[in-house]
Design an enzyme around this catalytic site. Sequence first.
Site, PDB file in Angstrom:
ATOM      1  N   GLN A 165       4.839 -28.367 -28.816  1.00 54.58           N
ATOM      2  CA  GLN A 165       4.767 -28.466 -27.528  1.00 54.58           C
ATOM      3  C   GLN A 165       4.760 -27.499 -26.875  1.00 54.58           C
ATOM      4  O   GLN A 165       4.393 -26.912 -26.081  1.00 54.58           O
ATOM      5  CB  GLN A 165       6.272 -29.266 -26.744  1.00 54.58           C
ATOM      6  CG  GLN A 165       6.947 -29.341 -25.587  1.00 54.58           C
ATOM      7  CD  GLN A 165       5.449 -29.758 -25.054  1.00 54.58           C
ATOM      8  OE1 GLN A 165       5.633 -31.199 -24.219  1.00 54.58           O
ATOM      9  NE2 GLN A 165       4.837 -29.289 -23.863  1.00 54.58           N
ATOM     10  N   ARG A 172      -1.417 -30.270 -24.730  1.00 54.18           N
ATOM     11  CA  ARG A 172      -1.005 -31.558 -25.759  1.00 54.18           C
ATOM     12  C   ARG A 172      -2.020 -31.305 -26.855  1.00 54.18           C
ATOM     13  O   ARG A 172      -1.951 -31.483 -28.057  1.00 54.18           O
ATOM     14  CB  ARG A 172      -0.357 -31.987 -26.128  1.00 54.18           C
ATOM     15  CG  ARG A 172       1.216 -31.750 -25.407  1.00 54.18           C
ATOM     16  CD  ARG A 172       2.358 -31.174 -26.179  1.00 54.18           C
ATOM     17  NE  ARG A 172       2.312 -31.719 -27.745  1.00 54.18           N
ATOM     18  CZ  ARG A 172       3.402 -32.317 -27.372  1.00 54.18           C
ATOM     19  NH1 ARG A 172       3.471 -33.425 -26.266  1.00 54.18           N
ATOM     20  NH2 ARG A 172       3.623 -33.654 -28.508  1.00 54.18           N
ATOM     21  N   ARG A 219       7.270 -38.261 -35.903  1.00 59.65           N
ATOM     22  CA  ARG A 219       8.550 -37.696 -35.034  1.00 59.65           C
ATOM     23  C   ARG A 219      10.012 -38.222 -35.392  1.00 59.65           C
ATOM     24  O   ARG A 219       9.770 -39.294 -35.731  1.00 59.65           O
ATOM     25  CB  ARG A 219       8.509 -37.943 -33.326  1.00 59.65           C
ATOM     26  CG  ARG A 219       9.354 -38.439 -32.812  1.00 59.65           C
ATOM     27  CD  ARG A 219       8.540 -38.322 -30.802  1.00 59.65           C
ATOM     28  NE  ARG A 219       8.111 -37.507 -30.367  1.00 59.65           N
ATOM     29  CZ  ARG A 219       7.898 -37.276 -28.967  1.00 59.65           C
ATOM     30  NH1 ARG A 219       8.754 -37.656 -28.299  1.00 59.65           N
ATOM     31  NH2 ARG A 219       7.642 -36.181 -28.863  1.00 59.65           N
ATOM     32  N   ASP A 266      14.264 -28.699 -19.436  1.00 61.68           N
ATOM     33  CA  ASP A 266      13.905 -29.820 -20.136  1.00 61.68           C
ATOM     34  C   ASP A 266      15.452 -30.406 -19.749  1.00 61.68           C
ATOM     35  O   ASP A 266      16.456 -30.289 -18.842  1.00 61.68           O
ATOM     36  CB  ASP A 266      13.682 -29.546 -21.621  1.00 61.68           C
ATOM     37  CG  ASP A 266      13.954 -30.907 -22.341  1.00 61.68           C
ATOM     38  OD1 ASP A 266      13.628 -31.817 -21.991  1.00 61.68           O
ATOM     39  OD2 ASP A 266      13.959 -30.304 -23.679  1.00 61.68           O
ATOM     40  N   HIS A 303      10.350 -28.183 -31.827  1.00 62.11           N
ATOM     41  CA  HIS A 303       9.072 -29.557 -31.001  1.00 62.11           C
ATOM     42  C   HIS A 303       7.716 -27.839 -30.761  1.00 62.11           C
ATOM     43  O   HIS A 303       7.316 -27.850 -29.519  1.00 62.11           O
ATOM     44  CB  HIS A 303       9.521 -29.086 -29.277  1.00 62.11           C
ATOM     45  CG  HIS A 303       8.208 -30.835 -29.278  1.00 62.11           C
ATOM     46  ND1 HIS A 303       7.260 -31.291 -29.884  1.00 62.11           N
ATOM     47  CD2 HIS A 303       8.764 -31.204 -27.518  1.00 62.11           C
ATOM     48  CE1 HIS A 303       6.719 -32.346 -28.881  1.00 62.11           C
ATOM     49  NE2 HIS A 303       7.123 -32.575 -27.786  1.00 62.11           N
ATOM     50  N   CYS A 356       7.957 -29.548 -20.667  1.00 59.99           N
ATOM     51  CA  CYS A 356       7.724 -30.455 -21.200  1.00 59.99           C
ATOM     52  C   CYS A 356       7.205 -31.555 -21.449  1.00 59.99           C
ATOM     53  O   CYS A 356       6.897 -32.442 -21.547  1.00 59.99           O
ATOM     54  CB  CYS A 356       8.011 -30.747 -23.031  1.00 59.99           C
ATOM     55  SG  CYS A 356      10.133 -31.161 -22.587  1.00 59.99           S
TER      56      CYS A 356
HETATM   57  N1  NVA Z   1      14.296 -31.687 -25.836  1.00 57.00           N
HETATM   58  C1  NVA Z   1      13.448 -33.141 -24.965  1.00 57.00           C
HETATM   59  C2  NVA Z   1      11.896 -33.065 -25.647  1.00 57.00           C
HETATM   60  C3  NVA Z   1      11.285 -34.304 -25.303  1.00 57.00           C
HETATM   61  C4  NVA Z   1       9.942 -34.504 -24.966  1.00 57.00           C
HETATM   62  C5  NVA Z   1      14.538 -34.627 -26.326  1.00 57.00           C
HETATM   63  O1  NVA Z   1      14.423 -34.223 -27.609  1.00 57.00           O
HETATM   64  O2  NVA Z   1      14.323 -35.852 -25.916  1.00 57.00           O
HETATM   65  N1   CP Z   2       6.345 -33.690 -23.913  1.00 56.60           N
HETATM   66  C1   CP Z   2       6.804 -34.220 -24.826  1.00 56.60           C
HETATM   67  O1   CP Z   2       6.782 -34.369 -26.197  1.00 56.60           O
HETATM   68  O2   CP Z   2       6.561 -35.613 -24.005  1.00 56.60           O
HETATM   69  P1   CP Z   2       6.483 -37.618 -24.885  1.00 56.60           P
HETATM   70  O3   CP Z   2       7.866 -37.733 -25.314  1.00 56.60           O
HETATM   71  O4   CP Z   2       6.000 -38.149 -23.470  1.00 56.60           O
HETATM   72  O5   CP Z   2       5.458 -37.737 -26.300  1.00 56.60           O
END
Ligand code: NVA
Ligand code: CP
Length: 309
Positions: free
Chosen positions: A134, A291, A104, A223, A131, A263
Amino acid sequence: MTNKHLLKLSDLTPNDIYEILNLADQLKYDQHHGIPHRLLEGKTLVTIYEKRSTRTRISFEAGMFQLGGMAFYLGGDESQVGRGEPIEDTARSLSRYCDGIMMRTYNQSTIEQLAKYATVPVINGMNDYAHPCQVLADLMTIREKYANLDGLKLAYVGDGNNMAQSLTVGALKCDMEVALACPKSYPPHQDILDFAASDPSFVFTLTDDPREAVKDADVICTDVWVSMGKEAEAEERHAALKNYCVNSELLALAKPNCMVQHCLPARKGEEISKEVFEAHANEIFDEAENRLHVQKAIMCLLMGGIQAE
Ligand code: NVA
Ligand code: CP
């Protein structure tokens, strides 16, 4: 699977997507019925995080354990990654210990570079661009409700972020109609617009009017207004997105029984009202659960737990 890695959904064929979803359904059944499925016995996955996580971390770690393997957590700040060790050296070292790498991070170029130098499969656990895990879980959840994906209308309400982008690619590949509602100041990446325009059979619209996007939708996704890494823009984002709340008034424009997906984590009262969130909590937490199953399927297909077609 046609690719060694899962870096973004545009690298997958529709067949790859259905192969993942079908195996995920099977693994979910096995998990719920106590049927052993130790398909990655003795294998290891290292997971690298430069951003926070709850669901991604625990679903990958629990998933590896359930498959008979083990996952390791490497926090960006606690490792040499955070001290600036070149990603190609991290890739080559970790490939000597582990059977797969999940990361990540911020930039798509980082995961592409990791994959270029790794000799084991690399999985994108989210970055600013995409993502994919997800969205595969979202597609699995939508298919559980409607049995088929093709022909369904998916609307997304929010900024043109990683979720908007992966949803567009994944849903179009599964022959869904996609309508994005994004403020003009936060559009999706040009790559995504080019992808949506690349096939005349794709049904895609981009508007800045959430009411137009959700009209007759079968599923509405949203989101947070401020994604991780965008905190410095919080004020401008709140101003641009203030009318982008999935509330009961907006939902009333969609098809009856329209599904709602988020998500997570959610900021209730911002991108989604508390009322809509709670009314659709089962669907949203099914999405979170999926997931686990989808990532187990991805790991099996990429890391040799199952013979890929
Ligand atoms: N768009 C959000 C998704 C989190 C799972 C982010 O990038 O923080
Ligand atoms: N949806 C998602 O990726 O959640 P986290 O940021 O908690 O991993």
